[in-house]
Design a protein around this motif. Sequence first.
Motif, PDB file in Angstrom:
ATOM      1  N   ALA A 127      -8.687  21.042   9.280  1.00  0.00           N
ATOM      2  CA  ALA A 127      -8.505  19.809   8.525  1.00  0.00           C
ATOM      3  C   ALA A 127      -9.406  18.742   9.493  1.00  0.00           C
ATOM      4  CB  ALA A 127      -6.869  19.355   8.342  1.00  0.00           C
ATOM      5  N   SER A 128      -9.355  18.904  10.719  1.00  0.00           N
ATOM      6  CA  SER A 128      -9.933  17.922  11.742  1.00  0.00           C
ATOM      7  C   SER A 128     -11.568  18.238  11.542  1.00  0.00           C
ATOM      8  CB  SER A 128      -9.763  18.381  13.132  1.00  0.00           C
ATOM      9  OG  SER A 128     -10.280  19.495  13.414  1.00  0.00           O
ATOM     10  N   ARG A 129     -12.097  19.189  11.000  1.00  0.00           N
ATOM     11  CA  ARG A 129     -13.795  19.340  10.667  1.00  0.00           C
ATOM     12  C   ARG A 129     -14.288  19.021   9.290  1.00  0.00           C
ATOM     13  NH1 ARG A 129     -15.798  24.262  11.395  1.00  0.00           N
ATOM     14  NH2 ARG A 129     -17.768  23.250  11.554  1.00  0.00           N
ATOM     15  N   ARG A 130     -12.971  19.008   8.373  1.00  0.00           N
ATOM     16  CA  ARG A 130     -13.647  18.627   7.229  1.00  0.00           C
ATOM     17  C   ARG A 130     -14.122  17.055   6.855  1.00  0.00           C
ATOM     18  NH1 ARG A 130      -8.188  21.476   4.496  1.00  0.00           N
ATOM     19  NH2 ARG A 130      -8.633  23.413   5.658  1.00  0.00           N
ATOM     20  N   ARG A 131     -15.138  16.841   5.998  1.00  0.00           N
ATOM     21  CA  ARG A 131     -15.858  15.682   5.698  1.00  0.00           C
ATOM     22  C   ARG A 131     -15.445  15.125   4.535  1.00  0.00           C
ATOM     23  NH1 ARG A 131     -20.390  15.737   9.288  1.00  0.00           N
ATOM     24  NH2 ARG A 131     -19.878  17.354  10.819  1.00  0.00           N
ATOM     25  N   ALA A 132     -14.527  14.330   4.504  1.00  0.00           N
ATOM     26  CA  ALA A 132     -13.956  13.652   3.332  1.00  0.00           C
ATOM     27  C   ALA A 132     -15.017  13.042   2.472  1.00  0.00           C
ATOM     28  CB  ALA A 132     -13.176  12.290   3.771  1.00  0.00           C
ATOM     29  N   GLY A 133     -16.152  12.819   3.012  1.00  0.00           N
ATOM     30  CA  GLY A 133     -17.317  12.128   1.863  1.00  0.00           C
ATOM     31  C   GLY A 133     -18.353  13.300   1.185  1.00  0.00           C
ATOM     32  N   LEU A 134     -17.915  14.592   1.699  1.00  0.00           N
ATOM     33  CA  LEU A 134     -18.691  15.621   1.228  1.00  0.00           C
ATOM     34  C   LEU A 134     -17.531  16.448   0.224  1.00  0.00           C
ATOM     35  CD1 LEU A 134     -21.069  16.729   4.009  1.00  0.00           C
ATOM     36  CD2 LEU A 134     -21.457  15.202   1.848  1.00  0.00           C
ATOM     37  N   SER A 135     -18.017  17.390  -0.529  1.00  0.00           N
ATOM     38  CA  SER A 135     -17.055  18.043  -1.434  1.00  0.00           C
ATOM     39  C   SER A 135     -16.643  19.538  -0.950  1.00  0.00           C
ATOM     40  CB  SER A 135     -17.708  18.584  -2.964  1.00  0.00           C
ATOM     41  OG  SER A 135     -18.922  19.299  -2.646  1.00  0.00           O
ATOM     42  N   PHE A 136     -15.731  19.875  -1.459  1.00  0.00           N
ATOM     43  CA  PHE A 136     -15.438  21.178  -0.821  1.00  0.00           C
ATOM     44  C   PHE A 136     -16.414  22.254  -1.127  1.00  0.00           C
ATOM     45  CE2 PHE A 136     -13.723  25.702  -1.898  1.00  0.00           C
ATOM     46  CZ  PHE A 136     -12.779  25.844  -0.889  1.00  0.00           C
ATOM     47  N   GLN A 137     -17.075  22.101  -2.224  1.00  0.00           N
ATOM     48  CA  GLN A 137     -18.574  23.053  -2.499  1.00  0.00           C
ATOM     49  C   GLN A 137     -19.816  22.690  -1.379  1.00  0.00           C
ATOM     50  OE1 GLN A 137     -18.318  25.471  -4.442  1.00  0.00           O
ATOM     51  NE2 GLN A 137     -16.326  24.679  -5.103  1.00  0.00           N
ATOM     52  N   HIS A 138     -19.570  21.584  -0.748  1.00  0.00           N
ATOM     53  CA  HIS A 138     -20.758  21.248   0.190  1.00  0.00           C
ATOM     54  C   HIS A 138     -20.255  22.225   1.523  1.00  0.00           C
ATOM     55  CE1 HIS A 138     -21.720  17.495  -1.759  1.00  0.00           C
ATOM     56  NE2 HIS A 138     -22.799  17.529  -0.898  1.00  0.00           N
ATOM     57  N   HIS A 139     -18.945  22.421   1.739  1.00  0.00           N
ATOM     58  CA  HIS A 139     -18.276  23.201   2.886  1.00  0.00           C
ATOM     59  C   HIS A 139     -18.632  24.555   2.624  1.00  0.00           C
ATOM     60  CE1 HIS A 139     -16.680  18.979   3.679  1.00  0.00           C
ATOM     61  NE2 HIS A 139     -16.413  19.487   4.675  1.00  0.00           N
ATOM     62  N   ALA A 140     -18.414  24.899   1.367  1.00  0.00           N
ATOM     63  CA  ALA A 140     -18.465  26.367   1.006  1.00  0.00           C
ATOM     64  C   ALA A 140     -19.762  26.817   1.194  1.00  0.00           C
ATOM     65  CB  ALA A 140     -17.993  26.376  -0.477  1.00  0.00           C
ATOM     66  N   LEU A 166     -28.164  19.919  -0.762  1.00  0.00           N
ATOM     67  CA  LEU A 166     -27.906  20.844   0.471  1.00  0.00           C
ATOM     68  C   LEU A 166     -28.331  22.222   0.472  1.00  0.00           C
ATOM     69  CD1 LEU A 166     -26.512  21.129   3.185  1.00  0.00           C
ATOM     70  CD2 LEU A 166     -24.352  21.378   1.942  1.00  0.00           C
ATOM     71  N   ARG A 167     -27.955  22.699  -0.891  1.00  0.00           N
ATOM     72  CA  ARG A 167     -28.168  24.262  -1.073  1.00  0.00           C
ATOM     73  C   ARG A 167     -29.654  24.511  -0.997  1.00  0.00           C
ATOM     74  NH1 ARG A 167     -25.952  26.819  -6.533  1.00  0.00           N
ATOM     75  NH2 ARG A 167     -24.031  27.227  -5.034  1.00  0.00           N
ATOM     76  N   ARG A 198     -26.133  15.837   8.071  1.00  0.00           N
ATOM     77  CA  ARG A 198     -27.340  15.901   7.329  1.00  0.00           C
ATOM     78  C   ARG A 198     -27.010  15.454   5.807  1.00  0.00           C
ATOM     79  NH1 ARG A 198     -31.683  19.928   9.582  1.00  0.00           N
ATOM     80  NH2 ARG A 198     -32.023  19.078  11.495  1.00  0.00           N
ATOM     81  N   ALA A 199     -26.189  16.109   5.332  1.00  0.00           N
ATOM     82  CA  ALA A 199     -25.799  15.936   4.051  1.00  0.00           C
ATOM     83  C   ALA A 199     -24.863  14.431   3.564  1.00  0.00           C
ATOM     84  CB  ALA A 199     -24.846  17.049   3.544  1.00  0.00           C
ATOM     85  N   GLU A 200     -24.050  14.328   4.580  1.00  0.00           N
ATOM     86  CA  GLU A 200     -23.477  12.730   4.803  1.00  0.00           C
ATOM     87  C   GLU A 200     -24.415  11.704   4.983  1.00  0.00           C
ATOM     88  OE1 GLU A 200     -18.939  12.788   6.158  1.00  0.00           O
ATOM     89  OE2 GLU A 200     -20.373  13.329   7.835  1.00  0.00           O
ATOM     90  N   LYS A 201     -25.099  11.905   5.962  1.00  0.00           N
ATOM     91  CA  LYS A 201     -26.300  10.982   6.227  1.00  0.00           C
ATOM     92  C   LYS A 201     -26.935  10.581   5.124  1.00  0.00           C
ATOM     93  CE  LYS A 201     -29.140   9.699   9.841  1.00  0.00           C
ATOM     94  NZ  LYS A 201     -29.672  10.210  11.216  1.00  0.00           N
ATOM     95  N   PHE A 202     -27.495  11.679   4.475  1.00  0.00           N
ATOM     96  CA  PHE A 202     -28.472  11.342   3.225  1.00  0.00           C
ATOM     97  C   PHE A 202     -28.064  11.416   1.779  1.00  0.00           C
ATOM     98  CE2 PHE A 202     -31.080  13.116   7.107  1.00  0.00           C
ATOM     99  CZ  PHE A 202     -31.798  11.775   7.157  1.00  0.00           C
ATOM    100  N   GLY A 203     -26.721  11.562   1.751  1.00  0.00           N
ATOM    101  CA  GLY A 203     -26.111  11.354   0.722  1.00  0.00           C
ATOM    102  C   GLY A 203     -26.644  12.638  -0.352  1.00  0.00           C
ATOM    103  N   TRP A 204     -26.800  13.943   0.310  1.00  0.00           N
ATOM    104  CA  TRP A 204     -27.165  14.910  -0.744  1.00  0.00           C
ATOM    105  C   TRP A 204     -25.963  15.431  -1.450  1.00  0.00           C
ATOM    106  CZ3 TRP A 204     -29.281  18.218   4.090  1.00  0.00           C
ATOM    107  CH2 TRP A 204     -30.604  17.486   4.384  1.00  0.00           C
TER     108      TRP A 204
END
Length: 191
Positions: free
Chosen positions: A69-82, A109-110, A98-104
């Motif tokens: 939980a501590s490494r999960r990014r609230a601003g990114l989807s589960f799929q970003h993490h996957a 991201l893929r 990078r995905a967070e910073k640039f709003g990918w």
Amino acid sequence: MPPQIPLDEWSRIGHKIFVISESSTWWLGDWLIYGQSHYPDRYLHAVAETSLDYQTLRNYAWVARRYPASRRRAGLSFQHHAELASLPEDQQDKWLDRAEKFGWSRNELRNRLKASRNASPIEGAEGEAVQSLEVNVPADQKRLWAEAASTTKQDLVSWIMDILDDAAASTPRLTQGEHRDPTAEDRARRN
């Protein structure tokens, strides 16, 4: 839904539904991880309880296990993490940053991850593969950049990439088909 709901209320409801939906994948993954240590045949029970197939549930648990939980990014989807779950943690964090910073989007991201894997690699100072880019600069300027990089405890290539990423993030984006003509003010600022 009420027949005459205002647009801002409709949007707020949609956002709440999205947050709940997005969170549920993490919750299911965490629920399965807990079940692994407490109950035999957890996937049989989970399939019956959720109507999701076995492989989907295994994927949720695998991604949740890769990201406490501590490494999960609230601003990114589960799929970003996957998309990044198979990478080492430091690489996951770099790409998530990078995905967070640039709003990918997840697809952006893929695509960028795929492009980085397909690029003709050279070795950076830390052994990280980077796409080849040749820039000819005077030796004293390179030395100055290397000194600046060392003050941030980064190798020169990583430092340059961070500087360029910051500059790109602060530059207004153009819409497709637009181009920007430099003004006298832009030229003066560069000199």
